[in-house]
Scaffold this motif. Structure first.
Motif, PDB file in Angstrom:
ATOM      1  N   ASN A  94      57.454  -4.175  86.301  1.00 44.13           N
ATOM      2  CA  ASN A  94      56.620  -3.469  87.282  1.00 44.13           C
ATOM      3  C   ASN A  94      57.155  -2.039  87.403  1.00 44.13           C
ATOM      4  N   THR A  95      56.505  -1.110  86.739  1.00 42.89           N
ATOM      5  CA  THR A  95      56.934   0.276  86.842  1.00 42.89           C
ATOM      6  C   THR A  95      55.725   1.187  86.891  1.00 42.89           C
ATOM      7  N   THR A  96      55.724   2.088  87.857  1.00 44.47           N
ATOM      8  CA  THR A  96      54.617   3.031  88.027  1.00 44.47           C
ATOM      9  C   THR A  96      55.076   4.462  87.803  1.00 44.47           C
ATOM     10  N   ARG A  97      56.365   4.668  87.605  1.00 43.76           N
ATOM     11  CA  ARG A  97      56.872   6.028  87.440  1.00 43.76           C
ATOM     12  C   ARG A  97      56.825   6.441  85.973  1.00 43.76           C
ATOM     13  N   HIS A  98      57.042   7.730  85.727  1.00 39.84           N
ATOM     14  CA  HIS A  98      57.124   8.227  84.360  1.00 39.84           C
ATOM     15  C   HIS A  98      58.365   7.633  83.692  1.00 39.84           C
ATOM     16  N   VAL A  99      58.183   7.061  82.513  1.00 34.07           N
ATOM     17  CA  VAL A  99      59.283   6.426  81.790  1.00 34.07           C
ATOM     18  C   VAL A  99      59.694   7.316  80.629  1.00 34.07           C
ATOM     19  N   LEU A 100      60.989   7.571  80.495  1.00 31.61           N
ATOM     20  CA  LEU A 100      61.483   8.360  79.376  1.00 31.61           C
ATOM     21  C   LEU A 100      61.274   7.609  78.064  1.00 31.61           C
ATOM     22  N   GLU A 101      61.174   8.356  76.980  1.00 33.83           N
ATOM     23  CA  GLU A 101      60.913   7.751  75.681  1.00 33.83           C
ATOM     24  C   GLU A 101      61.987   6.724  75.315  1.00 33.83           C
ATOM     25  N   GLY A 102      61.545   5.485  75.120  1.00 36.40           N
ATOM     26  CA  GLY A 102      62.460   4.419  74.721  1.00 36.40           C
ATOM     27  C   GLY A 102      63.219   3.770  75.860  1.00 36.40           C
ATOM     28  N   GLU A 103      63.011   4.245  77.076  1.00 32.69           N
ATOM     29  CA  GLU A 103      63.802   3.741  78.213  1.00 32.69           C
ATOM     30  C   GLU A 103      63.620   2.249  78.440  1.00 32.69           C
ATOM     31  N   ASP A 104      62.389   1.750  78.238  1.00 33.87           N
ATOM     32  CA  ASP A 104      62.117   0.340  78.517  1.00 33.87           C
ATOM     33  C   ASP A 104      62.126  -0.528  77.260  1.00 33.87           C
TER      34      ASP A 104
END
Length: 341
Positions: A9-19
């Motif tokens: 559950n994530t709604t924020r901007h995610v850095l490339e490859g973070e997840d």
């Protein structure tokens, strides 16, 4: 092994490859299945900014904290954060940069740092100092450093903040940073242990970071490899050190060539295996056995979510009934056992 369903559950901007680590879970633990449906998840991974997970208090909550906030163990069963706190099996210090491909790319398969030609890198530099900051309202130490360094030579900014290119942001942040001898790497706040991707961006671009942020950053990285603002009496003294290195090619190349970790390899604290070892017991037990929040805490989350989301008391009744079941079920079962005895 019982199937465990995991949702992100994530709604924020995610850095490339973070997840990427979330997508790896089924390969690490074959009984894990990923799902986009929070309602069916046994474990929900969420960030500080997310709220939807609160609607499912029966799921295990794993919070990952990248901002300057403390883990909240009243609301989450487990937490992964930048903090150096110890809380049994409920917390792991694994800073944001550990998840990024650019950090992993610094190491060979055996964990040793990949060597590079510092002289060649230094000779290819075309800019004095670079910075990429997204927040256009940035001020404080970062702005002061920018001004002090700009008095010596132009500082090129490729982000929204103080943009040097007529408002056009650079397309490739890493390639842009690599053109500078130095990179201005400022955290949002200077708090112990709060080290984000900013210093790693500079290291990955083969440039010398001018780092302002966590005063104990040298516990993570080799102090010989970067300029740590916390070790100087003033920002003016920092600027003077940058000018000295800029004028001394040998001293600059020595700092550029210094390994970012003293031991020359990825520290055990940042190895991916530590993340797997932290998650293994959580995902290997039946979901009920991995829950750490009290029933009261889960009920309070559910009720608070309903109170804020629904204006009419009548609309809150289903959440209230669910919260009461959470609060009373354990006590009720205990009472029934006593009657049975």
């Amino acid at each position: 092994m019982q199937t465990i369903r995991v949702a992100l559950n994530t709604t924020r901007h995610v850095l490339e490859g973070e997840d990427d680590w979330v997508r790896k879970l089924p390969s690490w633990f074959p009984w894990v299945r990923l799902t986009n449906n929070l309602a069916e998840a046994d474990l929900i991974i969420h960030s500080f900014f997310d709220n939807e997970w609160r609607d499912y208090p029966n799921a295990i909550a794993l919070e990952y904290v990248w901002e300057n906030v403390a883990p909240n163990f009243n609301q989450a069963d487990y937490s992964i954060s930048f903090s150096r706190l110890s809380y049994g099996d409920r917390h792991l210090r694994f800073p944001l940069f550990c998840f990024l491909p650019k950090f992993r790319a610094l190491f060979a398969p055996d964990g040793t740092l990949i060597p590079f030609d510092a002289h060649a890198e230094a000779s290819a530099k075309t800019r004095f100092c670079t910075v990429v900051v997204s927040n256009p309202n940035r001020d404080g130490a970062c702005a002061r450093l920018f001004d002090l360094l700009s008095a010596h030579k132009p500082v090129d900014s490729g982000g929204k903040w103080r943009n040097s290119f007529g408002g056009r942001r650079v397309d490739d942040k890493g390639a842009f940073l690599r053109t500078g001898k130095f990179t201005l790497a400022c955290e949002n706040s200077a708090v112990p242990d709060y080290v984000t991707e900013k210093i790693v961006d500079a290291f990955a671009a083969r440039t010398v970071p001018i780092y302002w942020g966590a005063p104990n950053v040298s516990e993570d990285f080799n102090p010989a490899a970067f300029i740590d603002c916390s070790k100087f009496p003033s920002l003016e003294a920092v600027a003077e050190e940058v000018r000295r290195l800029d004028a001394d090619d040998a001293a600059y190349e020595a700092m550029l060539a210094a390994p970012i970790f003293k031991e020359g390899r990825c520290p055990h604290a940042f190895e991916e295996e530590r993340l797997r070892a932290f998650l293994a017991p959580i995902l290997s037990r039946p979901p009920e056995a991995s829950k750490r929040r009290s029933r009261q805490a889960r009920a309070e989350i559910l009720w608070e979510r309903a109170r804020l989301a629904t204006p009419l008391v009548s609309q809150r009744l289903p959440a209230l009934r669910h919260a009461l079941r959470l609060l009373l079920s354990k006590r009720y079962r205990s009472f029934c056992r006593k009657i049975g005895d």
